[in-house]
Design a protein around this motif. Sequence first.
Motif, short mmCIF file in Angstrom:
data_model
loop_
_atom_site.label_atom_id
_atom_site.label_comp_id
_atom_site.label_asym_id
_atom_site.label_seq_id
_atom_site.Cartn_x
_atom_site.Cartn_y
_atom_site.Cartn_z
N PRO A 184 0.85 -1.23 -0.10
CA PRO A 184 -0.07 -0.01 0.02
C PRO A 184 0.95 1.25 0.01
O PRO A 184 2.06 1.27 0.39
CB PRO A 184 -0.92 -0.14 1.26
N PRO A 185 0.38 2.22 -0.51
CA PRO A 185 1.00 3.51 -0.51
C PRO A 185 1.64 4.11 0.87
O PRO A 185 0.47 4.29 1.58
CB PRO A 185 0.28 4.54 -1.30
N GLN A 186 2.79 4.71 1.03
CA GLN A 186 3.03 5.19 2.19
C GLN A 186 2.78 6.95 1.84
O GLN A 186 2.62 7.55 2.87
CB GLN A 186 4.61 5.10 2.56
N VAL A 187 3.12 7.17 0.61
CA VAL A 187 3.02 8.54 0.44
C VAL A 187 1.85 8.60 -0.90
O VAL A 187 2.11 7.80 -1.63
CB VAL A 187 4.01 9.22 -0.10
N GLU A 188 0.90 9.31 -0.67
CA GLU A 188 -0.05 9.60 -1.73
C GLU A 188 -0.43 11.11 -1.98
O GLU A 188 -1.09 11.73 -0.88
CB GLU A 188 -1.24 8.94 -1.62
N ALA A 189 0.11 11.52 -3.08
CA ALA A 189 -0.29 13.14 -3.48
C ALA A 189 -1.26 13.07 -4.62
O ALA A 189 -1.08 12.36 -5.64
CB ALA A 189 1.14 13.53 -3.68
N ARG A 190 -2.34 13.72 -4.53
CA ARG A 190 -3.36 13.66 -5.53
C ARG A 190 -3.76 15.13 -6.01
O ARG A 190 -4.03 15.73 -5.27
CB ARG A 190 -4.66 13.20 -4.98
N GLY A 191 -3.65 15.19 -7.29
CA GLY A 191 -3.97 16.72 -7.92
C GLY A 191 -3.30 17.83 -7.04
O GLY A 191 -3.99 18.80 -6.92
N LEU A 192 -2.28 17.45 -6.68
CA LEU A 192 -1.16 18.57 -5.84
C LEU A 192 -0.85 19.81 -6.75
O LEU A 192 -0.09 19.73 -7.60
CB LEU A 192 0.05 17.98 -5.35
N THR A 193 -1.43 20.93 -6.37
CA THR A 193 -1.11 22.14 -6.86
C THR A 193 -0.46 23.40 -5.94
O THR A 193 -1.21 23.15 -4.64
CB THR A 193 -2.14 22.77 -7.63
N LYS A 194 0.53 23.89 -6.25
CA LYS A 194 1.00 24.79 -5.27
C LYS A 194 1.40 26.12 -6.05
O LYS A 194 2.06 26.10 -6.94
CB LYS A 194 2.42 24.25 -4.40
N THR A 195 0.68 27.49 -5.58
CA THR A 195 0.96 28.66 -5.94
C THR A 195 1.81 29.29 -4.91
O THR A 195 1.35 29.13 -3.54
CB THR A 195 -0.20 29.21 -6.44
N PHE A 196 2.56 30.50 -5.32
CA PHE A 196 3.06 31.47 -4.48
C PHE A 196 2.42 32.94 -4.89
O PHE A 196 2.48 32.93 -6.20
CB PHE A 196 4.57 31.32 -4.34
N ARG A 197 2.47 33.86 -4.10
CA ARG A 197 2.02 35.27 -4.37
C ARG A 197 3.35 36.16 -4.02
O ARG A 197 3.93 35.88 -3.13
CB ARG A 197 0.94 35.73 -3.59
N ASN A 198 3.71 36.86 -4.87
CA ASN A 198 5.03 37.60 -4.78
C ASN A 198 4.93 38.90 -5.50
O ASN A 198 4.69 38.81 -7.05
CB ASN A 198 6.15 36.73 -5.35
N ASN A 199 4.74 40.17 -4.98
CA ASN A 199 4.47 41.33 -5.38
C ASN A 199 3.36 41.25 -6.38
O ASN A 199 3.51 41.95 -7.36
CB ASN A 199 5.76 41.84 -6.25
#
Length: 264
Positions: free
Chosen positions: A6-21
């Motif tokens: 079985p999965p130890q790590v499961e990332a699903r549809g992961l999106t990461k955004t940052f705001r800068n200026n």
Amino acid sequence: MGNGLPPQVEARGLTKTFRNNGRTLTALADVSLSVAAGEFVAVIGPSGCGKTTLLRTIGGLLAPSSGSVRIAGETPTAASRAKQVGYVFQDASLLPWRTVLENVRLPLEVNRRNHASTHLRPERLLDLMRLEEFRDYYPRQLSGGMQQRVALARTLVFDPSLLLMDEPFGALDEITREAMRYELLRIWQSPLTNGGRRKTVVFVTHSIAEAVLLADRVAVLTAAPGRVKAAVEIDLPRPRTETTESSDEFRRYAAELRSLLRDN
């Protein structure tokens, strides 16, 4: 997937955004990645593609903008609180005024209430790292490779089931870096940790050779925003040795990964 567990790590549809200026930067876009218990997965990709962001989001240091991450069914925060996640970074970050043994003991001093959860004594870890005779040395007296072994020993004190490694050998010279790859394989295969089971490892690297030698599977990210372009199974027999790197199979995998990166 991986070894069929079985999965130890499961990332699903992961999106990461940052705001800068006032601008929005998307570092990761719709990343899905499963890592089986005991599997060694390397992550490669162009510079700036979000490899470190992915690692930090898996470990709970960053919150996903959308999508989800679970570690053995728990949130990254809960898994980290239970000492199931260990980090190894490029900089060993040892305290210069503490000896090798004192640096390895540090997590136990900071987290006294978790002493009962550890199965590994610092002295035992130093023996595993082949550092027992250097226990009373200070970081300035150690080579770069030895400092990284101390950092790894410190990370293993609470015997986490998941290791997140972000270019841990990137600051070392090439000869030391090559030696540390085999040291890591030896330690990963050691029965002294994780109840005799291999730890799950997610390992970020810029080195194709390093990825092929170490990993069961290599996830290739696209240029930013990072997406999983391919996940290549590395079907090379273990234990892997110096002769592995001279085999035709090794060169074939390296060429395949190089082609995937070139076509980004």
